[in-house]
Write a protein that holds these residues in place. Structure first.
Motif, PDB file in Angstrom:
ATOM      1  N   VAL A 160       0.628  -1.210   0.043  1.00  0.00           N
ATOM      2  CA  VAL A 160      -0.010   0.083   0.095  1.00  0.00           C
ATOM      3  C   VAL A 160       0.964   1.167   0.033  1.00  0.00           C
ATOM      4  O   VAL A 160       1.875   1.310   0.730  1.00  0.00           O
ATOM      5  N   ASP A 161       0.472   2.261  -0.927  1.00  0.00           N
ATOM      6  CA  ASP A 161       1.243   3.350  -0.778  1.00  0.00           C
ATOM      7  C   ASP A 161       0.681   4.504   0.183  1.00  0.00           C
ATOM      8  O   ASP A 161       1.756   4.413   1.253  1.00  0.00           O
ATOM      9  N   GLU A 162      -0.579   4.702   0.187  1.00  0.00           N
ATOM     10  CA  GLU A 162      -0.794   5.612   1.336  1.00  0.00           C
ATOM     11  C   GLU A 162      -2.367   5.279   1.510  1.00  0.00           C
ATOM     12  O   GLU A 162      -2.998   5.458   0.470  1.00  0.00           O
ATOM     13  N   ARG A 163      -2.807   5.334   2.687  1.00  0.00           N
ATOM     14  CA  ARG A 163      -4.118   5.095   2.910  1.00  0.00           C
ATOM     15  C   ARG A 163      -4.692   5.849   4.034  1.00  0.00           C
ATOM     16  O   ARG A 163      -4.127   5.740   5.147  1.00  0.00           O
ATOM     17  N   HIS A 164      -5.594   6.696   3.823  1.00  0.00           N
ATOM     18  CA  HIS A 164      -5.952   7.852   4.935  1.00  0.00           C
ATOM     19  C   HIS A 164      -4.771   8.614   5.559  1.00  0.00           C
ATOM     20  O   HIS A 164      -4.872   8.733   6.950  1.00  0.00           O
ATOM     21  N   GLY A 165      -3.678   8.911   4.614  1.00  0.00           N
ATOM     22  CA  GLY A 165      -2.557   9.445   5.116  1.00  0.00           C
ATOM     23  C   GLY A 165      -1.706   8.375   5.832  1.00  0.00           C
ATOM     24  O   GLY A 165      -0.352   8.974   6.171  1.00  0.00           O
ATOM     25  N   VAL A 166      -1.951   7.257   5.901  1.00  0.00           N
ATOM     26  CA  VAL A 166      -0.771   6.434   6.588  1.00  0.00           C
ATOM     27  C   VAL A 166       0.141   5.986   5.761  1.00  0.00           C
ATOM     28  O   VAL A 166      -0.197   5.197   4.713  1.00  0.00           O
ATOM     29  N   ARG A 167       1.636   6.174   5.854  1.00  0.00           N
ATOM     30  CA  ARG A 167       2.351   5.462   5.017  1.00  0.00           C
ATOM     31  C   ARG A 167       3.427   4.730   5.596  1.00  0.00           C
ATOM     32  O   ARG A 167       4.277   4.020   4.883  1.00  0.00           O
ATOM     33  N   GLY A 201      -2.083  -2.016  -6.296  1.00  0.00           N
ATOM     34  CA  GLY A 201      -0.884  -2.128  -5.483  1.00  0.00           C
ATOM     35  C   GLY A 201      -0.065  -3.533  -6.112  1.00  0.00           C
ATOM     36  O   GLY A 201       1.192  -3.412  -6.432  1.00  0.00           O
ATOM     37  N   TYR A 202      -0.753  -4.630  -6.621  1.00  0.00           N
ATOM     38  CA  TYR A 202      -0.144  -5.321  -7.404  1.00  0.00           C
ATOM     39  C   TYR A 202       0.670  -5.111  -8.814  1.00  0.00           C
ATOM     40  O   TYR A 202       1.524  -5.201  -8.859  1.00  0.00           O
ATOM     41  N   GLU A 203      -0.242  -4.104  -9.220  1.00  0.00           N
ATOM     42  CA  GLU A 203       0.275  -3.658 -10.728  1.00  0.00           C
ATOM     43  C   GLU A 203       1.500  -2.806 -10.184  1.00  0.00           C
ATOM     44  O   GLU A 203       2.532  -2.959 -11.252  1.00  0.00           O
ATOM     45  N   ASP A 204       1.498  -1.986  -9.574  1.00  0.00           N
ATOM     46  CA  ASP A 204       2.780  -1.043  -8.954  1.00  0.00           C
ATOM     47  C   ASP A 204       3.769  -1.931  -8.750  1.00  0.00           C
ATOM     48  O   ASP A 204       4.905  -1.780  -8.931  1.00  0.00           O
ATOM     49  N   ALA A 205       3.834  -2.941  -7.773  1.00  0.00           N
ATOM     50  CA  ALA A 205       4.600  -3.738  -7.220  1.00  0.00           C
ATOM     51  C   ALA A 205       5.413  -4.465  -8.370  1.00  0.00           C
ATOM     52  O   ALA A 205       6.647  -4.610  -8.600  1.00  0.00           O
ATOM     53  N   ARG A 206       4.585  -4.764  -9.621  1.00  0.00           N
ATOM     54  CA  ARG A 206       5.318  -5.624 -10.578  1.00  0.00           C
ATOM     55  C   ARG A 206       6.215  -4.577 -11.327  1.00  0.00           C
ATOM     56  O   ARG A 206       7.273  -4.881 -11.822  1.00  0.00           O
TER      57      ARG A 206
END
Length: 316
Positions: A160-167, A201-206
């Motif tokens: 996950v990149d960012e979710r509700h400001g959580v990084r 997220g999977y697409e970004d990871a690959r």
């Protein structure tokens, strides 16, 4: 061959101070002199559901004393090898990084500083989590080192990149690692079922260099074929989430996921990894004592780590 109990003390596992494997304690990090340093990171503010992984380092240390019977190493009759031979495997427990309640950034900074001390001393850092967010400062500590390839054993992609400001939670560490210029790629093993990461997220990871395999895909390929997919003769950082194992043998974790690895599947992968390249860092995360009534998850974690450390040192 001398054994520890020949010195006049039996020193059974339930006696004495519960350092990891009952190895010596070294709290002066500026005088660290060892091949392997065990660091606790009892942090679980990054969890999204059940907390409790802050108990992981203590639980793993206590469980590890089960394997500290004073023998002159650990003889594996299948390999015909004595792993962790007495007097040759220089392992110390350096205690815990300091955690500041409710302060993720300062707690992570303290973990990073501790791992940097271990690396400066020329030792292999083995970090006991804590939730998987502790991997973020562990990887950050390698910024002045040679490049690394990250190998993850886990049920969840954690991309996950960012979710509700959580990084910097336990769903973010592999994304934060992939952003590091000195992380040359990721091999993500065991990923399955309902994940912490959405499709993008999977697409970004690959796209960012990840090779992702589920437990079923790994079983179909076989261990040797999986190892062939990992870049050879590289520097590896290993991050092991205990929920990569099936909850039938590892119930003591915050986010159990059925369909996981068995013990020997992971051991054979880890053994092959130690022969394929150089392991330069390890963390094992997400053990939570509160959900582990028989203590089997902590024992599994300790057994995996001792076997892994033994093979790292033997195969160097």
């Amino acid at each position: 061959m001398a054994h520890g109990y020949d010195a006049g003390r039996l020193d059974l596992p339930f006696v004495g101070v519960a350092t990891f494997g009952k190895y010596p304690l070294c709290l002066d990090w500026d005088r660290l002199d060892a091949d392997v340093a065990i660091l606790g990171a009892p942090f679980d503010l990054g969890t999204q559901w059940r907390s409790g992984a802050r108990s992981g380092p203590r639980a793993i240390r206590e469980a590890s004393t089960l394997f500290a019977f004073g023998h002159a190493g650990a003889y594996d009759h299948e390999d015909d090898v004595v792993y962790l031979p007495a007097g040759q495997a220089r392992i110390v427990d350096v205690g815990d990084a300091d955690m500041v309640h409710t302060d993720t950034l300062q707690s992570h900074a303290n973990i990073e500083a501790a791992v940097r001390k271990i690396l400066k001393a020329g030792a292999l850092p083995v970090t006991l989590g804590g939730d998987h967010s502790v991997n973020i400062p562990c990887i950050a500590a390698f910024s002045d080192e040679e490049p690394i390839h990250l190998i993850q054993v886990d049920a969840h992609l954690d991309f996950v990149d960012e979710r509700h400001g959580v990084r910097y939670g336990h769903g973010n560490p592999m994304r934060r690692a992939a952003e590091r210029p000195y992380v040359t790629g990721l091999t993500q093993l065991g990923i399955r079922n309902v994940s912490s990461t959405a499709r993008e997220g999977y697409e970004d990871a690959r796209a960012m260099g990840s090779d992702i395999l589920s437990v079923r895909q790994i079983r179909k390929l076989g261990v040797d074929a999986v190892l062939e997919r990992i870049p050879a003769a590289k520097r590896y950082y290993l991050t092991i989430d205990i929920d990569g194992f099936d909850p039938s043998i590892a119930p003591g974790t915050g986010t159990p996921s059925h369909g996981g690895f068995t013990y020997y599947e992971v051991l054979e992968l880890l053994d092959g990894i130690t022969k394929r390249g150089t392991v330069v860092g390890v963390d094992l995360v997400e053990v939570a004592r509160e959900y582990d009534p028989a203590g089997v998850t902590s024992i599994l974690a300790a057994q995996v780590l001792l076997n892994l450390i033994g093979r790292i040192l033997h195969n160097r």
